[in-house]
Design an enzyme around this catalytic site. Sequence first.
Site, PDB file in Angstrom:
ATOM      1  N   ASN A  10     -79.782  52.907   2.754  1.00 20.96           N
ATOM      2  CA  ASN A  10     -80.303  54.010   3.694  1.00 20.96           C
ATOM      3  C   ASN A  10     -80.422  53.715   4.912  1.00 20.96           C
ATOM      4  O   ASN A  10     -81.327  52.879   5.468  1.00 20.96           O
ATOM      5  CB  ASN A  10     -81.647  54.235   2.970  1.00 20.96           C
ATOM      6  CG  ASN A  10     -82.445  55.510   3.505  1.00 20.96           C
ATOM      7  OD1 ASN A  10     -81.866  56.017   4.398  1.00 20.96           O
ATOM      8  ND2 ASN A  10     -83.753  55.657   3.573  1.00 20.96           N
ATOM      9  N   TRP A  11     -79.567  54.286   5.697  1.00 17.12           N
ATOM     10  CA  TRP A  11     -79.500  53.822   7.162  1.00 17.12           C
ATOM     11  C   TRP A  11     -80.449  54.323   8.145  1.00 17.12           C
ATOM     12  O   TRP A  11     -80.702  54.058   9.170  1.00 17.12           O
ATOM     13  CB  TRP A  11     -77.968  54.214   7.767  1.00 17.12           C
ATOM     14  CG  TRP A  11     -76.935  53.070   7.341  1.00 17.12           C
ATOM     15  CD1 TRP A  11     -77.056  52.134   6.064  1.00 17.12           C
ATOM     16  CD2 TRP A  11     -75.635  53.192   7.419  1.00 17.12           C
ATOM     17  NE1 TRP A  11     -75.934  51.616   5.867  1.00 17.12           N
ATOM     18  CE2 TRP A  11     -74.837  52.318   6.659  1.00 17.12           C
ATOM     19  CE3 TRP A  11     -74.611  54.144   8.215  1.00 17.12           C
ATOM     20  CZ2 TRP A  11     -73.584  51.942   6.714  1.00 17.12           C
ATOM     21  CZ3 TRP A  11     -73.312  53.831   8.117  1.00 17.12           C
ATOM     22  CH2 TRP A  11     -72.762  52.831   7.454  1.00 17.12           C
ATOM     23  N   LYS A  12     -81.043  55.501   7.561  1.00 21.05           N
ATOM     24  CA  LYS A  12     -82.198  56.249   8.254  1.00 21.05           C
ATOM     25  C   LYS A  12     -81.726  56.585   9.582  1.00 21.05           C
ATOM     26  O   LYS A  12     -80.374  56.834   9.809  1.00 21.05           O
ATOM     27  CB  LYS A  12     -83.533  55.258   8.427  1.00 21.05           C
ATOM     28  CG  LYS A  12     -83.796  54.711   7.071  1.00 21.05           C
ATOM     29  CD  LYS A  12     -85.216  54.085   7.136  1.00 21.05           C
ATOM     30  CE  LYS A  12     -85.627  53.573   5.722  1.00 21.05           C
ATOM     31  NZ  LYS A  12     -86.869  53.024   5.749  1.00 21.05           N
ATOM     32  N   HIS A  94     -87.572  61.002  -0.115  1.00 16.82           N
ATOM     33  CA  HIS A  94     -87.993  59.724   0.466  1.00 16.82           C
ATOM     34  C   HIS A  94     -89.390  59.953   1.183  1.00 16.82           C
ATOM     35  O   HIS A  94     -89.630  60.997   1.734  1.00 16.82           O
ATOM     36  CB  HIS A  94     -86.960  59.373   1.606  1.00 16.82           C
ATOM     37  CG  HIS A  94     -87.052  58.210   2.077  1.00 16.82           C
ATOM     38  ND1 HIS A  94     -87.792  57.717   3.092  1.00 16.82           N
ATOM     39  CD2 HIS A  94     -86.699  56.787   1.770  1.00 16.82           C
ATOM     40  CE1 HIS A  94     -88.058  56.501   3.089  1.00 16.82           C
ATOM     41  NE2 HIS A  94     -87.256  55.676   2.445  1.00 16.82           N
ATOM     42  N   GLU A  96     -90.547  59.012   3.698  1.00 18.26           N
ATOM     43  CA  GLU A  96     -90.459  59.327   5.117  1.00 18.26           C
ATOM     44  C   GLU A  96     -90.496  60.834   5.297  1.00 18.26           C
ATOM     45  O   GLU A  96     -91.122  61.356   6.041  1.00 18.26           O
ATOM     46  CB  GLU A  96     -89.757  58.504   5.933  1.00 18.26           C
ATOM     47  CG  GLU A  96     -90.037  57.216   6.170  1.00 18.26           C
ATOM     48  CD  GLU A  96     -88.879  56.296   6.283  1.00 18.26           C
ATOM     49  OE1 GLU A  96     -87.722  56.481   6.609  1.00 18.26           O
ATOM     50  OE2 GLU A  96     -89.067  55.100   6.052  1.00 18.26           O
ATOM     51  N   GLU A 166     -90.232  53.681  -4.981  1.00 19.07           N
ATOM     52  CA  GLU A 166     -90.189  52.902  -3.649  1.00 19.07           C
ATOM     53  C   GLU A 166     -91.953  52.952  -3.191  1.00 19.07           C
ATOM     54  O   GLU A 166     -92.368  53.861  -2.628  1.00 19.07           O
ATOM     55  CB  GLU A 166     -89.725  53.686  -2.414  1.00 19.07           C
ATOM     56  CG  GLU A 166     -88.207  53.829  -2.777  1.00 19.07           C
ATOM     57  CD  GLU A 166     -87.475  53.788  -1.283  1.00 19.07           C
ATOM     58  OE1 GLU A 166     -86.693  52.819  -0.957  1.00 19.07           O
ATOM     59  OE2 GLU A 166     -87.729  54.506  -0.682  1.00 19.07           O
ATOM     60  N   GLY A 172     -90.383  49.185   4.730  1.00 14.09           N
ATOM     61  CA  GLY A 172     -90.425  48.529   6.336  1.00 14.09           C
ATOM     62  C   GLY A 172     -91.614  47.716   6.762  1.00 14.09           C
ATOM     63  O   GLY A 172     -91.677  47.561   7.874  1.00 14.09           O
ATOM     64  N   SER A 211     -88.621  47.083   1.233  1.00 12.59           N
ATOM     65  CA  SER A 211     -88.332  45.614   1.821  1.00 12.59           C
ATOM     66  C   SER A 211     -87.516  44.737   0.773  1.00 12.59           C
ATOM     67  O   SER A 211     -87.698  43.379   0.909  1.00 12.59           O
ATOM     68  CB  SER A 211     -89.603  44.771   2.210  1.00 12.59           C
ATOM     69  OG  SER A 211     -90.106  45.660   3.330  1.00 12.59           O
ATOM     70  N   GLY A 232     -83.357  49.581   2.916  1.00 10.73           N
ATOM     71  CA  GLY A 232     -83.187  50.309   4.338  1.00 10.73           C
ATOM     72  C   GLY A 232     -82.943  49.321   5.377  1.00 10.73           C
ATOM     73  O   GLY A 232     -81.703  49.082   5.408  1.00 10.73           O
ATOM     74  N   GLY A 233     -83.992  48.395   5.905  1.00 10.38           N
ATOM     75  CA  GLY A 233     -83.583  47.605   7.057  1.00 10.38           C
ATOM     76  C   GLY A 233     -82.263  46.712   6.670  1.00 10.38           C
ATOM     77  O   GLY A 233     -81.529  46.383   7.470  1.00 10.38           O
TER      78      GLY A 233
HETATM   79  P1  PGA Z   1     -86.899  49.061   3.736  1.00 11.60           P
HETATM   80  O1  PGA Z   1     -86.587  50.582   3.283  1.00 11.60           O
HETATM   81  O2  PGA Z   1     -85.750  48.209   2.824  1.00 11.60           O
HETATM   82  O3  PGA Z   1     -86.559  48.923   5.165  1.00 11.60           O
HETATM   83  O4  PGA Z   1     -88.145  48.624   3.311  1.00 11.60           O
HETATM   84  C1  PGA Z   1     -86.488  50.953   2.166  1.00 11.60           C
HETATM   85  C2  PGA Z   1     -86.528  52.712   2.181  1.00 11.60           C
HETATM   86  O5  PGA Z   1     -87.068  53.187   2.794  1.00 11.60           O
HETATM   87  O6  PGA Z   1     -85.489  53.206   1.492  1.00 11.60           O
END
Ligand code: PGA
Length: 249
Positions: A10-12, A94, A96, A166, A172, A211, A232-233
């Site tokens: 997930n590149w956000k 998600h 977010e 999640e 994050g 994470s 994500g990251g």
């Molecule tokens: P993260 O994000 O790996 O940076 O914790 C995961 C996600 O939001 O899907």
Amino acid sequence: MSRTKFIAGNWKLHLTRAEGSALASAVAAAVPAGVDAAVCPGFLSIASVAQAVSGSRLKVGGQDCHWEEKGAFTGAVSAGQLKDAGATVVILGHSERRQLFGETDATVNRKLKAVLGHGLIPIVCVGETLAERDAGRLQDVLRTQLTGGLAGLSAEHLPTLVIAYEPVWAIGTGRTATSAQAQEAHAFIRSVLRGIVGDLADRLRIQYGGSVKPDNARELLAQPDVDGALVGGASLKPADFNAILAAAA
Ligand code: PGA
């Protein structure tokens, strides 16, 4: 029951089109046999990334979509438009989107129906906040999100459904759930899914997200009900994402 592991990035809100194409090409070249993989760029990069990896086993996905197909919905992107751009996967719900953009289980449900209507693979995200976990509400929250998000749907509609567990407190933050916490939540999610789709629950994939890094991926992915990861990251760094793919192989 053996389920093919599915790792999605997930590149956000990151990367230009050129950066995205370069990253996706590096990932596409490294998808191991027997592992499914996807990257989910921002909307504007989906078409160029899909073109960059066409012919490879790397899937491309959206990070959200609207439930309507067309109309007066300024700023929205439909499932059909995502498919037209080359996406075959869509992340829905998600945390977010839930926390920052007012996403609810009801809107996830409408979006899910649009995604399924186009034959796209949905990744429906669920997970509790730290306050909810500390209050002993983990199972309540997961059950509510799953039954609300999947309302009105049954096994015949959901053969490709992917759930991403999640925990919000792990996204994050560098703080990951322990493999035991992940397994416990995943087993519970599968039990709720069984009530909705019956035996299909044994074939559906449940990703862990929050994470996930090269150094914790192997242990998380070794849990019996952890069928992949939503990353994500670490999905923004080709070496890290490819190491997570390798850990899934
Ligand atoms: P993260 O994000 O790996 O940076 O914790 C995961 C996600 O939001 O899907």
